[in-house]
Design an enzyme around this catalytic site. Structure first.
Site, PDB file in Angstrom:
ATOM      1  N   GLN A 186       7.272 -61.791 -20.076  1.00 57.83           N
ATOM      2  CA  GLN A 186       6.460 -62.786 -19.362  1.00 57.83           C
ATOM      3  C   GLN A 186       4.989 -62.403 -19.527  1.00 57.83           C
ATOM      4  O   GLN A 186       4.574 -61.343 -19.059  1.00 57.83           O
ATOM      5  CB  GLN A 186       6.876 -62.740 -17.894  1.00 57.83           C
ATOM      6  CG  GLN A 186       6.273 -63.769 -17.004  1.00 57.83           C
ATOM      7  CD  GLN A 186       6.626 -63.480 -15.544  1.00 57.83           C
ATOM      8  OE1 GLN A 186       7.269 -62.469 -15.232  1.00 57.83           O
ATOM      9  NE2 GLN A 186       6.191 -64.324 -14.637  1.00 57.83           N
ATOM     10  N   GLY A 187       4.202 -63.264 -20.214  1.00 58.60           N
ATOM     11  CA  GLY A 187       2.801 -62.927 -20.495  1.00 58.60           C
ATOM     12  C   GLY A 187       1.837 -63.572 -19.518  1.00 58.60           C
ATOM     13  O   GLY A 187       1.365 -64.691 -19.737  1.00 58.60           O
ATOM     14  N   SER A 190      -0.446 -61.308 -16.834  1.00 57.15           N
ATOM     15  CA  SER A 190      -1.594 -60.447 -16.533  1.00 57.15           C
ATOM     16  C   SER A 190      -2.406 -60.109 -17.779  1.00 57.15           C
ATOM     17  O   SER A 190      -1.869 -59.996 -18.874  1.00 57.15           O
ATOM     18  CB  SER A 190      -1.113 -59.125 -15.925  1.00 57.15           C
ATOM     19  OG  SER A 190      -0.456 -59.371 -14.717  1.00 57.15           O
ATOM     20  N   GLU A 212      10.858 -66.163  -7.814  1.00 60.81           N
ATOM     21  CA  GLU A 212      10.667 -64.757  -7.464  1.00 60.81           C
ATOM     22  C   GLU A 212      10.958 -64.524  -5.988  1.00 60.81           C
ATOM     23  O   GLU A 212      11.376 -63.454  -5.588  1.00 60.81           O
ATOM     24  CB  GLU A 212       9.220 -64.320  -7.759  1.00 60.81           C
ATOM     25  CG  GLU A 212       9.032 -63.896  -9.201  1.00 60.81           C
ATOM     26  CD  GLU A 212       7.613 -63.483  -9.497  1.00 60.81           C
ATOM     27  OE1 GLU A 212       6.682 -64.146  -8.989  1.00 60.81           O
ATOM     28  OE2 GLU A 212       7.434 -62.518 -10.242  1.00 60.81           O
TER      29      GLU A 212
END
Lengths: 400, 392
Positions: free
Chosen positions: A129-130, A132, A247
């Protein structure tokens, strides 16, 4: 108010329990051993996930049509309890199973679902998951990795950081800036990006616990295509919000409880000066405090699940979980290291079942991950309690 | 599984809140601490609303409800530090009478409690510096032909909440030479009889007055003995567990209001050109207050349910409420004073009312330390029962 499980829920628990007994790696219950070599370890986790997936136990919250069981939140709670009870190995494609898959099922195109979703539970394709970036941590919407349109392709340039699993991932769920003219929440777009290309390189980050599971990812004219845009172009923030909803309701409280029970057993078995640790007043006091905190967190999770069962969205209690669980785990492991006595100065004690030293250092990672406690407390203060918003910029992002 | 209050329980809370607000909210507690006795009038109104009947069995004119229902109500009364021996009456006396009382005792006290005509308290401490069970020293000497028909009580109990405002107390005494919880017998003693005197003590928390209660060579018959002779100890412990959970429920309600007060102050009070709640030092402290309050509430819900359903971990769950709340909710009240700056230290701010209540509750009927021990012993017992290989 009723904290008991129905017969159907109990039989779900037993079905899972029986299945685990049959299918856990050989000898796991007696002596859970994970290969120390990184590659062997990944292969081990992958095989475990495939074993789970073969009997629809990898993503029970997924719809049945996609290989899940359409499990209710209570069943998911039971699942977490049972997995923690046997200290089951983690799945390799956790991000795919928990976040990317459900997001694609909800907002992906038919083609995207058909192409990607089946390979997530089976761990045929690993996801990262890109989000930050070096200059965009807590303030993720200020990200500046750029995607520019070129025909029916998008050309990506920039850098991501803290990307778990990037070094082994086949695909990346990337959020990049496609328009710099508006506020920072505008002009973001979510993409699916093939990690196997010349324009992408990853560099592992050497972590405080001597592991390397986080990475920096460099995008240097990396390419993806129009059909791999998730949601609308420039409307990526909506997709980010959809994903982050998945989440919530995840909790690590059951594995913390299991670690506590393991520690309790250790305190009964180990002696200091010939006396069992459990007979030490200070040990008893600290265990009792941890016990009460764990029960509080668990019952809060039950309350939250109950709310979510009815309303479909988690209650405000959900935002507590990260703060409470992360601090609990850190305190629990801190205590576990302390009671080793002078041996606390050693990295590991082979004869001890509780993996306290490396776990203790690792707990600082989960303490920071997914937003520090400060960010969670801001969310509670502002969104739950309605306190005035922090002094922060809503309109600017680092453009050029 | 549904770990929330039912709609009906929520309605009880709303009604109670509306009622107390209409009576002045926390002003009732303020009137009490200024020396007025608001308990008599207030109790009649609580009875009109059926709150005194909640835990009384159906056959005696009550609702036959348990701790879940009661703690839902007590959260609201605690929010306003509402004066009155409601937890003593409803969480200690009624369940003890229901479980141990003779038909005669039940029909004497339970309908009267339900109707609001009888209030009860608890008289266990002979020495205010000792903890339970050592603090129980008073002897009840058998005087009849057999050992169970008549007793003579002589001595002074201390730390009796609302001692002068109640019609009877549950009194713990030793009927034989013993230590610990062994040899303890429970008695129901009417306070309006000759030989029973009360004396007001100067308590830390003025909203909950404490009394000495002297019994002077009082002869009581078997009508006063509650439950088995010599063997009232375990019932007393369970009663204390109920009181622990009831007390945590009240403090949770108080903590909920302390959070509200801090939020209000953080939103309205401006310094350096900003509302102070904008600063993270204040905002995060309030967020932590909220987290601790919610956590205490979760523990109360479960413990109340576990007690009502005789769950095997009910004792552990009850003890956990005090282990957690004694420190964490105390910090909530302390932080509320901090958030309010100078105003926090004034008589006008409600913070001191809650702080004093939390502090005086802390070691009353079970210290955090004794509850830690109770919790961990119960935990070890269940774990060793679970695994055949585990040893205790």
């Amino acid at each position: 108010m009723d904290f008991s499980y129905t017969e159907a829920q109990e039989s779900f628990r037993h079905e899972l329990r029986d299945w685990l007994e049959e299918n856990l790696p050989d000898g796991w219950l007696e002596n859970p051993e994970i290969p120390s070599d990184r590659e062997e370890r990944n292969a081990f986790f992958k095989e475990w996930q495939q074993t789970l997936a073969a009997d629809n136990w990898a993503g029970i919250h997924w719809p049945e049509a996609y290989g899940g069981r359409g499990a209710s939140l209570i069943e998911q709670t039971i699942y977490r309890e049972e997995m923690a009870r046997v200290n089951a190995p983690p799945q390799i494609n956790l991000i795919g199973v928990n976040l990317i898959g459900p997001t694609l099922i909800e907002v992906g195109t038919e083609e995207q679902k058909e192409r990607f979703v089946p390979n997530i539970l089976s761990a045929e394709e690993i996801w990262c998951q890109g989000y930050s970036e070096p200059e965009s941590g807590s303030d993720v919407a200020s990200l500046t990795t750029k995607a520019e349109k070129d025909g029916d392709e998008w050309v990506i340039n920039g850098q991501k950081i803290w990307t778990s699993y990037a070094h082994i991932a086949d695909w990346c769920f990337l959020v990049a800036r496609t328009d710099s003219s508006g506020t920072k929440h505008e002009g973001l777009t979510a993409f699916l990006v093939d990690m196997d290309q010349d324009g992408i390189s990853t560099e592992p980050i050497h972590q405080a616990n001597d592991d390397r599971t986080f990475n920096q990812v460099y995008f240097d004219d990396a390419v993806t295509t129009d059909d791999l845009v998730v949601g609308e172009v420039d409307e990526g923030w909506d997709v980010v919000m959809t994903l982050s909803a998945f989440e919530h309701g995840m909790t690590s409280i059951y594995s913390i409880e299991q670690e506590y029970l393991d520690l309790l057993e250790y305190c009964q078995e180990e002696t200091r000066g010939g006396t069992p640790l459990i007979e030490d007043d200070n040990v008893r006091r600290q265990l009792a405090d941890l016990d009460a905190r764990i029960q509080a967190a668990k019952m809060t999770h039950y309350r939250n699940v109950s709310t979510q069962m009815e309303t479909g969205t988690p209650g405000p209690e959900a935002s507590m979980d990260l703060v409470v669980s992360d601090e609990l785990r850190k305190d629990l492991l801190n205590f576990a290291v302390d009671i080793k006595g002078p041996a606390a100065a050693l990295w590991d004690n082979e004869h001890e079942a509780v993996d306290e030293t490396s776990g203790y250092i690792r707990s600082y990672g989960s303490w920071i991950a997914a937003g520090t406690g400060d960010i969670q407390r801001n969310i509670i203060g502002e969104q739950v309690l309605g306190l005035p918003k922090d002094i922060k910029s809503k309109t600017s992002h680092r453009g050029e | 599984m549904d770990a929330r209050l039912t709609d009906e329980q929520q309605r009880v809370q709303e009604t109670a809140r509306d009622f107390i607000e209409s009576e002045g909210g926390i002003e009732l507690a303020r009137r009490q601490l200024e020396g007025e006795n608001v308990v008599d009038d207030l109790w009649n109104e609580l009875a009109d609303l059926d709150y005194t009947a909640i835990t009384v069995p159906l056959e005696y004119g009550g609702f036959g409800e348990g701790m879940v229902y009661l703690t839902a109500l007590l959260e609201v009364t605690g929010r306003y530090a509402l004066p009155g021996p409601l937890p003593e009456t409803a969480a200690i006396a009624v369940p003890l009478l229901t479980e141990l009382g003779t038909e005669d005792q039940q029909s004497t006290y339970l309908p009267a409690i339900a109707d609001g005509d009888c209030r009860m308290s608890v008289a266990v401490y002979d020495d205010e510096t000792e903890s339970l069970p050592h603090a129980i020293q008073m002897r009840a000497e058998p005087t009849g032909s057999d050992s169970e028909s008549a007793f003579r009580l002589d001595g002074t109990k201390t730390l009796v909440p609302y001692g002068d405002d109640v019609d009877a107390v549950i009194l713990a005494a030793r009927t034989r030479n013993s230590q610990g919880y062994d040899g303890i017998s429970l008695f129901v003693v009417d306070t309006d009889q000759d030989g029973v005197e009360t004396q007001r003590l100067d308590s830390l928390d003025w909203t909950r007055p404490m009394y000495e209660l002297t019994v002077d060579d009082l002869e009581v018959g078997d009508k006063a003995l509650l439950g088995p002779v010599h063997a009232g100890g375990s019932a007393l412990q369970t009663a204390v567990d109920r009181f622990t959970v009831a007390g945590t429920a009240m403090l949770t309600g108080a903590a909920d209001r302390a959070v509200d007060l801090s939020v209000e102050h953080g939103t309205e009070r401006e310094q350096y050109g900003h509302p102070v709640g904008r600063f993270q030092a204040v905002k995060h402290r309030i967020a932590d207050m909220w987290i601790d309050m919610q956590s205490a509430r979760s523990l109360v819900y479960y413990a109340a349910w576990a007690l009502d359903n005789d769950e095997p971990d009910a004792t552990r769950a009850a003890a956990a409420t005090k282990v957690y709340a004694a420190d964490r909710l105390h910090r909530v009240f302390s932080d509320d004073i901090w958030n309010h700056g100078g105003m926090g230290f004034t008589w006008d701010h409600d913070g001191h009312i809650y702080l004093k209540q939390a502090k005086s509750w802390r070691n009353f009927l079970g210290s955090p330390e004794s509850n830690r021990e109770r919790l961990i012993s119960a935990r070890l017992a269940t774990e060793s029962a679970k695994s055949p290989s585990g040893e205790s």
